[in-house]
Design a protein around this motif. Structure first.
Motif, short mmCIF file in Angstrom:
data_model
loop_
_atom_site.label_atom_id
_atom_site.label_comp_id
_atom_site.label_asym_id
_atom_site.label_seq_id
_atom_site.Cartn_x
_atom_site.Cartn_y
_atom_site.Cartn_z
N LEU A 19 40.81 33.85 37.45
CA LEU A 19 40.90 35.43 37.68
C LEU A 19 41.60 35.98 36.38
CD1 LEU A 19 40.55 37.87 39.45
CD2 LEU A 19 42.90 37.50 40.42
N TRP A 20 42.41 35.45 35.71
CA TRP A 20 42.84 35.74 34.54
C TRP A 20 42.00 35.95 33.48
CZ3 TRP A 20 47.00 38.03 32.87
CH2 TRP A 20 47.04 37.89 31.34
N ARG A 21 40.93 35.26 33.28
CA ARG A 21 39.84 35.44 32.28
C ARG A 21 39.10 36.51 32.73
NH1 ARG A 21 39.22 29.66 32.70
NH2 ARG A 21 37.57 29.82 34.24
N LEU A 22 38.90 36.99 34.15
CA LEU A 22 38.19 38.11 34.51
C LEU A 22 39.08 39.16 34.14
CD1 LEU A 22 36.85 37.21 37.92
CD2 LEU A 22 35.53 37.64 35.88
N LEU A 23 40.42 39.13 34.57
CA LEU A 23 41.24 40.23 34.13
C LEU A 23 41.47 40.59 32.64
CD1 LEU A 23 44.34 39.62 36.80
CD2 LEU A 23 42.06 41.28 36.98
N TYR A 24 41.41 39.78 31.96
CA TYR A 24 41.26 39.85 30.39
C TYR A 24 40.44 40.92 29.80
CZ TYR A 24 42.61 38.87 25.74
OH TYR A 24 43.37 39.16 24.33
N THR A 25 39.47 41.11 30.49
CA THR A 25 38.44 41.85 29.92
C THR A 25 38.96 43.26 30.42
OG1 THR A 25 37.03 41.83 31.96
CG2 THR A 25 36.46 40.57 30.48
N PHE A 26 39.62 43.91 31.14
CA PHE A 26 40.32 45.10 31.39
C PHE A 26 41.12 45.70 30.26
CE2 PHE A 26 38.99 43.72 35.77
CZ PHE A 26 38.10 44.89 35.67
N ARG A 27 41.70 44.71 29.47
CA ARG A 27 42.52 45.08 28.44
C ARG A 27 41.87 46.18 27.55
NH1 ARG A 27 46.72 41.60 26.03
NH2 ARG A 27 47.59 40.48 27.77
N PRO A 97 32.99 35.65 41.49
CA PRO A 97 33.79 36.08 40.48
C PRO A 97 33.18 37.50 40.22
CG PRO A 97 32.69 34.30 39.47
CD PRO A 97 32.32 34.21 40.77
N ASP A 98 31.96 37.64 40.12
CA ASP A 98 31.43 39.05 40.08
C ASP A 98 31.76 39.97 41.23
OD1 ASP A 98 30.04 38.02 37.79
OD2 ASP A 98 28.23 37.92 38.83
N GLY A 99 31.84 39.63 42.34
CA GLY A 99 32.24 40.43 43.44
C GLY A 99 33.72 40.78 43.24
N VAL A 100 34.45 40.04 42.92
CA VAL A 100 36.08 39.98 42.57
C VAL A 100 36.24 41.05 41.45
CG1 VAL A 100 38.14 39.12 41.78
CG2 VAL A 100 36.83 37.94 43.54
N PHE A 101 35.41 41.00 40.48
CA PHE A 101 35.70 41.63 39.25
C PHE A 101 35.18 43.27 39.73
CE2 PHE A 101 33.73 43.97 35.67
CZ PHE A 101 34.64 43.72 34.78
N ASP A 102 34.15 43.46 40.52
CA ASP A 102 33.92 44.75 40.86
C ASP A 102 34.80 45.39 41.74
OD1 ASP A 102 31.27 44.43 39.72
OD2 ASP A 102 30.03 43.92 41.36
N ILE A 103 35.47 44.48 42.68
CA ILE A 103 36.38 45.16 43.66
C ILE A 103 37.67 45.49 42.53
CG2 ILE A 103 38.31 44.63 45.14
CD1 ILE A 103 36.11 42.85 46.60
N VAL A 104 37.94 44.77 41.70
CA VAL A 104 38.95 45.13 40.95
C VAL A 104 38.79 46.47 40.18
CG1 VAL A 104 40.40 44.47 38.78
CG2 VAL A 104 40.17 42.68 40.63
N ALA A 105 37.53 46.38 39.31
CA ALA A 105 37.18 47.56 38.56
C ALA A 105 37.19 48.85 39.43
CB ALA A 105 35.76 47.39 38.03
N GLN A 106 36.78 48.72 40.77
CA GLN A 106 36.77 50.08 41.55
C GLN A 106 38.29 50.28 41.82
OE1 GLN A 106 34.57 49.01 44.98
NE2 GLN A 106 32.59 48.70 43.80
N SER A 107 39.07 49.46 41.87
CA SER A 107 40.49 49.80 42.36
C SER A 107 41.16 50.48 40.92
CB SER A 107 41.00 48.44 42.63
OG SER A 107 40.82 48.06 43.76
#
Length: 125
Positions: A19-27, A97-107
């Protein structure tokens, strides 16, 4: 940094690493997540203070009665401080991970980014 936070940061689960690797892209959009950053007496897995968003990655212990009760208290406290809480199971993070990424992006849509990022955007416009 507290001793507890340091210990939690030094022993992430495989799901937390993923998840940390996924969240890093939001920087690049100005959303800086911190690992195990203290909010009151709690140390959420990931928190973006500017966006007031907490993300928790839950193992099996969170689904037992005691874990559910503790998480409900913790989430209520975090909400009382203005944070929204997203919870994902370890399995969700590792297998979707793609589904998790999409939910975070929407949030994150419509939430404030870092003032530093907003200032940089203003300079380049």
């Amino acid at each position: 940094m507290s001793t507890r936070a340091k210990a939690l940061r030094s022993t992430p689960t495989d799901a937390e690493k993923r998840l940390w690797r996924l969240l890093y892209t939001f920087r690049t959009s100005g959303y800086h997540f911190r690992k195990q950053s203290q909010v009151g007496d709690y140390f959420p897995d990931f928190v973006c203070h500017h966006a007031h968003l907490v993300i928790e990655v839950d193992g099996g212990q969170h689904y037992a009665d005691a874990g559910l009760a503790h998480d409900a208290m913790r989430d209520a406290f975090l909400r009382s401080r203005g944070y929204d809480v997203l919870r994902f199971s370890n399995l969700d993070v590792l297998t979707n991970p793609d589904g998790v990424f999409d939910i975070v992006a929407q949030s994150l849509e419509g939430r404030p980014a870092s003032p530093r990022h907003q200032a940089m955007d203003g300079k380049t416009a």
